[in-house]
Scaffold this motif. Structure first.
Motif, PDB file in Angstrom:
ATOM      1  N   ALA A 162       0.829  -1.202   0.000  1.00  0.00           N
ATOM      2  CA  ALA A 162       0.000   0.000   0.000  1.00  0.00           C
ATOM      3  C   ALA A 162       0.865   1.254   0.000  1.00  0.00           C
ATOM      4  O   ALA A 162       0.572   2.232  -0.699  1.00  0.00           O
ATOM      5  CB  ALA A 162      -0.933  -0.002   1.216  1.00  0.00           C
ATOM      6  N   LEU A 163       1.946   1.227   0.741  1.00  0.00           N
ATOM      7  CA  LEU A 163       2.851   2.373   0.797  1.00  0.00           C
ATOM      8  C   LEU A 163       3.530   2.613  -0.554  1.00  0.00           C
ATOM      9  O   LEU A 163       3.584   3.740  -1.040  1.00  0.00           O
ATOM     10  CB  LEU A 163       3.899   2.158   1.889  1.00  0.00           C
ATOM     11  CG  LEU A 163       4.833   3.321   2.171  1.00  0.00           C
ATOM     12  CD1 LEU A 163       4.056   4.563   2.577  1.00  0.00           C
ATOM     13  CD2 LEU A 163       5.821   2.941   3.255  1.00  0.00           C
ATOM     14  N   VAL A 164       4.018   1.550  -1.172  1.00  0.00           N
ATOM     15  CA  VAL A 164       4.667   1.669  -2.488  1.00  0.00           C
ATOM     16  C   VAL A 164       3.670   2.214  -3.505  1.00  0.00           C
ATOM     17  O   VAL A 164       3.979   3.136  -4.273  1.00  0.00           O
ATOM     18  CB  VAL A 164       5.228   0.300  -2.956  1.00  0.00           C
ATOM     19  CG1 VAL A 164       5.600   0.333  -4.424  1.00  0.00           C
ATOM     20  CG2 VAL A 164       6.426  -0.099  -2.115  1.00  0.00           C
ATOM     21  N   MET A 165       2.471   1.662  -3.515  1.00  0.00           N
ATOM     22  CA  MET A 165       1.463   2.087  -4.480  1.00  0.00           C
ATOM     23  C   MET A 165       1.031   3.528  -4.226  1.00  0.00           C
ATOM     24  O   MET A 165       0.853   4.306  -5.163  1.00  0.00           O
ATOM     25  CB  MET A 165       0.276   1.129  -4.453  1.00  0.00           C
ATOM     26  CG  MET A 165       0.655  -0.272  -4.948  1.00  0.00           C
ATOM     27  SD  MET A 165      -0.618  -1.518  -4.713  1.00  0.00           S
ATOM     28  CE  MET A 165      -1.648  -1.178  -6.148  1.00  0.00           C
ATOM     29  N   SER A 166       0.904   3.897  -2.971  1.00  0.00           N
ATOM     30  CA  SER A 166       0.540   5.262  -2.619  1.00  0.00           C
ATOM     31  C   SER A 166       1.628   6.242  -3.050  1.00  0.00           C
ATOM     32  O   SER A 166       1.336   7.269  -3.679  1.00  0.00           O
ATOM     33  CB  SER A 166       0.313   5.364  -1.111  1.00  0.00           C
ATOM     34  OG  SER A 166       0.133   6.703  -0.731  1.00  0.00           O
ATOM     35  N   VAL A 207      -1.718  -7.172  -8.508  1.00  0.00           N
ATOM     36  CA  VAL A 207      -2.434  -6.737  -7.317  1.00  0.00           C
ATOM     37  C   VAL A 207      -2.915  -5.312  -7.553  1.00  0.00           C
ATOM     38  O   VAL A 207      -2.224  -4.511  -8.184  1.00  0.00           O
ATOM     39  CB  VAL A 207      -1.570  -6.856  -6.038  1.00  0.00           C
ATOM     40  CG1 VAL A 207      -0.441  -5.853  -6.023  1.00  0.00           C
ATOM     41  CG2 VAL A 207      -2.414  -6.744  -4.798  1.00  0.00           C
ATOM     42  N   SER A 208      -4.112  -5.032  -7.074  1.00  0.00           N
ATOM     43  CA  SER A 208      -4.692  -3.698  -7.253  1.00  0.00           C
ATOM     44  C   SER A 208      -5.086  -3.131  -5.891  1.00  0.00           C
ATOM     45  O   SER A 208      -5.146  -3.858  -4.894  1.00  0.00           O
ATOM     46  CB  SER A 208      -5.929  -3.776  -8.149  1.00  0.00           C
ATOM     47  OG  SER A 208      -6.974  -4.441  -7.465  1.00  0.00           O
ATOM     48  N   VAL A 209      -5.380  -1.849  -5.880  1.00  0.00           N
ATOM     49  CA  VAL A 209      -5.846  -1.254  -4.632  1.00  0.00           C
ATOM     50  C   VAL A 209      -7.176  -1.887  -4.214  1.00  0.00           C
ATOM     51  O   VAL A 209      -7.456  -2.017  -3.029  1.00  0.00           O
ATOM     52  CB  VAL A 209      -5.953   0.286  -4.729  1.00  0.00           C
ATOM     53  CG1 VAL A 209      -4.585   0.917  -4.880  1.00  0.00           C
ATOM     54  CG2 VAL A 209      -6.858   0.728  -5.844  1.00  0.00           C
ATOM     55  N   THR A 210      -7.964  -2.309  -5.188  1.00  0.00           N
ATOM     56  CA  THR A 210      -9.216  -3.010  -4.873  1.00  0.00           C
ATOM     57  C   THR A 210      -8.916  -4.318  -4.146  1.00  0.00           C
ATOM     58  O   THR A 210      -9.601  -4.662  -3.178  1.00  0.00           O
ATOM     59  CB  THR A 210     -10.025  -3.272  -6.156  1.00  0.00           C
ATOM     60  OG1 THR A 210     -10.278  -2.026  -6.799  1.00  0.00           O
ATOM     61  CG2 THR A 210     -11.331  -3.980  -5.844  1.00  0.00           C
TER      62      THR A 210
END
Length: 132
Positions: free
Chosen positions: A92-96, A115-118
């Protein structure tokens, strides 16, 4: 502890970088997905990713013909990949930080899934609430 491997989607759709955007749209519609991994021309180069947002913002909004635009012209590359053993928080941190909605899951240069945020919200949260 849950990892990305626990919640990722293993059945990933891959599109050739030389395919037209129209072909990519058809593949997304056929498989009911919102993004495609763009194949790499050689094993030493990174994968790319093309999303429905890329199609709308880079093709439709600019009034370009999807039959004339190639996937490689609108894809994002290199795409940020996650490792299967990453924690959900780390992912989540990397994606954010990168401002991305989805990422391929890679290990030793092999594509394992997406993998997605969903996935983080729907699968990660539900699974974490079931753990003792």
């Amino acid at each position: 502890m849950l990892t990305i491997a626990d919640i990722m989607t293993a059945d990933v759709q891959v599109v050739d970088r030389l395919a037209t955007v129209a072909d990519a749209i058809l593949q997304m519609q056929t498989h009911g997905v919102r993004s495609l991994i763009v194949d790499r021309p050689s094993p030493d180069l990174p994968y790319g990713v093309v999303t429905e947002r890329d199609v709308v913002y880079k093709v439709f909004a600019r009034n370009l013909d999807p039959d004339r635009v190639r996937v490689q012209d609108i894809m994002r590359q290199p795409c940020i990949a996650l490792e299967p053993q990453s924690s959900l928080r780390a992912a989540a941190l990397v994606m954010s930080d990168a401002g991305i909605q989805r990422a391929p899951v890679m290990q030793a240069g092999e594509l394992l899934g997406m993998v997605s945020v969903t996935d983080l919200v729907m699968k990660g949260y539900v699974a974490s609430t079931l753990l003792p």
